[in-house]
Design a protein around this motif. Sequence first.
Motif, PDB file in Angstrom:
ATOM      1  N   LEU A   1       0.826  -1.210   0.000  1.00 52.48           N
ATOM      2  CA  LEU A   1       0.000   0.000   0.000  1.00 52.48           C
ATOM      3  C   LEU A   1       0.861   1.260   0.000  1.00 52.48           C
ATOM      4  O   LEU A   1       0.499   2.257  -0.635  1.00 52.48           O
ATOM      5  N   ALA A   2       1.986   1.212   0.691  1.00 56.56           N
ATOM      6  CA  ALA A   2       2.864   2.382   0.750  1.00 56.56           C
ATOM      7  C   ALA A   2       3.417   2.731  -0.630  1.00 56.56           C
ATOM      8  O   ALA A   2       3.482   3.908  -1.010  1.00 56.56           O
TER       9      ALA A   2
ATOM     10  N   ALA B   1       0.750   7.136  -6.564  1.00 57.18           N
ATOM     11  CA  ALA B   1      -0.385   8.032  -6.807  1.00 57.18           C
ATOM     12  C   ALA B   1      -0.045   9.466  -6.426  1.00 57.18           C
ATOM     13  O   ALA B   1      -0.420  10.414  -7.129  1.00 57.18           O
ATOM     14  N   LEU B   2       0.678   9.628  -5.307  1.00 58.43           N
ATOM     15  CA  LEU B   2       1.076  10.965  -4.865  1.00 58.43           C
ATOM     16  C   LEU B   2       1.994  11.638  -5.886  1.00 58.43           C
ATOM     17  O   LEU B   2       1.796  12.805  -6.248  1.00 58.43           O
ATOM     18  N   LEU B   3       2.982  10.893  -6.375  1.00 57.69           N
ATOM     19  CA  LEU B   3       3.930  11.467  -7.326  1.00 57.69           C
ATOM     20  C   LEU B   3       3.268  11.750  -8.662  1.00 57.69           C
ATOM     21  O   LEU B   3       3.631  12.729  -9.348  1.00 57.69           O
TER      22      LEU B   3
ATOM     23  N   TRP C   1      -6.233   1.337  -8.843  1.00 55.45           N
ATOM     24  CA  TRP C   1      -5.336   2.395  -9.338  1.00 55.45           C
ATOM     25  C   TRP C   1      -4.291   1.789 -10.264  1.00 55.45           C
ATOM     26  O   TRP C   1      -4.014   2.323 -11.343  1.00 55.45           O
ATOM     27  N   LEU C   2      -3.704   0.677  -9.865  1.00 53.66           N
ATOM     28  CA  LEU C   2      -2.681   0.029 -10.691  1.00 53.66           C
ATOM     29  C   LEU C   2      -3.253  -0.468 -12.016  1.00 53.66           C
ATOM     30  O   LEU C   2      -2.551  -0.489 -13.032  1.00 53.66           O
ATOM     31  N   ALA C   3      -4.516  -0.841 -12.005  1.00 51.01           N
ATOM     32  CA  ALA C   3      -5.137  -1.375 -13.213  1.00 51.01           C
ATOM     33  C   ALA C   3      -5.339  -0.318 -14.287  1.00 51.01           C
ATOM     34  O   ALA C   3      -5.342  -0.637 -15.484  1.00 51.01           O
ATOM     35  N   VAL C   4      -5.489   0.937 -13.878  1.00 50.45           N
ATOM     36  CA  VAL C   4      -5.820   1.985 -14.860  1.00 50.45           C
ATOM     37  C   VAL C   4      -4.715   3.027 -15.018  1.00 50.45           C
ATOM     38  O   VAL C   4      -4.840   3.932 -15.843  1.00 50.45           O
ATOM     39  N   ASN C   5      -3.632   2.896 -14.271  1.00 51.67           N
ATOM     40  CA  ASN C   5      -2.540   3.867 -14.373  1.00 51.67           C
ATOM     41  C   ASN C   5      -1.234   3.183 -14.752  1.00 51.67           C
ATOM     42  O   ASN C   5      -0.946   2.080 -14.281  1.00 51.67           O
ATOM     43  N   LYS C   6      -0.459   3.839 -15.585  1.00 52.67           N
ATOM     44  CA  LYS C   6       0.846   3.316 -15.975  1.00 52.67           C
ATOM     45  C   LYS C   6       1.881   3.717 -14.940  1.00 52.67           C
ATOM     46  O   LYS C   6       1.973   4.884 -14.563  1.00 52.67           O
ATOM     47  N   VAL C   7       2.642   2.744 -14.458  1.00 51.97           N
ATOM     48  CA  VAL C   7       3.685   3.025 -13.473  1.00 51.97           C
ATOM     49  C   VAL C   7       4.946   3.473 -14.203  1.00 51.97           C
ATOM     50  O   VAL C   7       5.524   2.710 -14.994  1.00 51.97           O
TER      51      VAL C   7
END
Length: 206
Positions: A120-121, A127-129, A178-184
């Motif tokens: 989670l961290a 997400a913050l960045l 969040w991980l499913a819809v955002n590119k890391v």
Amino acid sequence: MAKKFYVVWEGHTPGVYDDWADAKRQVDGFPAAKYKSFLNKAEAEQAFKGNYWAHVQKSAPQKSAPPSATAILRDSLSVDAACSGNPGPMEYRGVYTATGQELFRIGPLDDGTNNIGEFLAIVHALALLQKEGKPSLPIYTDSRNAILWVKAKKCRTKLERSGRNNKIFELIDRAEKWLAVNKVTNPILKWETEAWGEIPADFGRK
């Protein structure tokens, strides 16, 4: 187990300690505490005379070694989690690596695990960045499991959902979505504890 010596550069009472419990008292609750373990007293005393960052980055870079194994990238975010028991009260936080400034802190939350907190961290940091427009700032974690879970976009915990940990599973669901819809895009790097000491986000509960 070989005896270790602990150098506290920045803490309540800086110095060289031959017992972790004594050293821990100097860094607990001290903002941006800086400390590291050494295998012999002479090396520890010499290190105490110098600069913290010079010693945590003293290992020479190896050919083709990844950045996480050579030198600390101070312009980065570090995350860590703590859990009293397994499961137990769990919390996690993120700090700016160079200064130890706390950027976020969640918990404690009932009936969690350390691995869940680490996962989670990292997602919280990503997400913050993204929100702050920093898609390239590295994130350090000392958890290999959490790195693998984030890459898989799935919290692979064996912990079962219960009435007491509903809040934790709500955060897991949100993180996975969040991980499913955002590119890391931020590099997620392994903090090398043996070489550098505890990660700056450490809760100091060893």
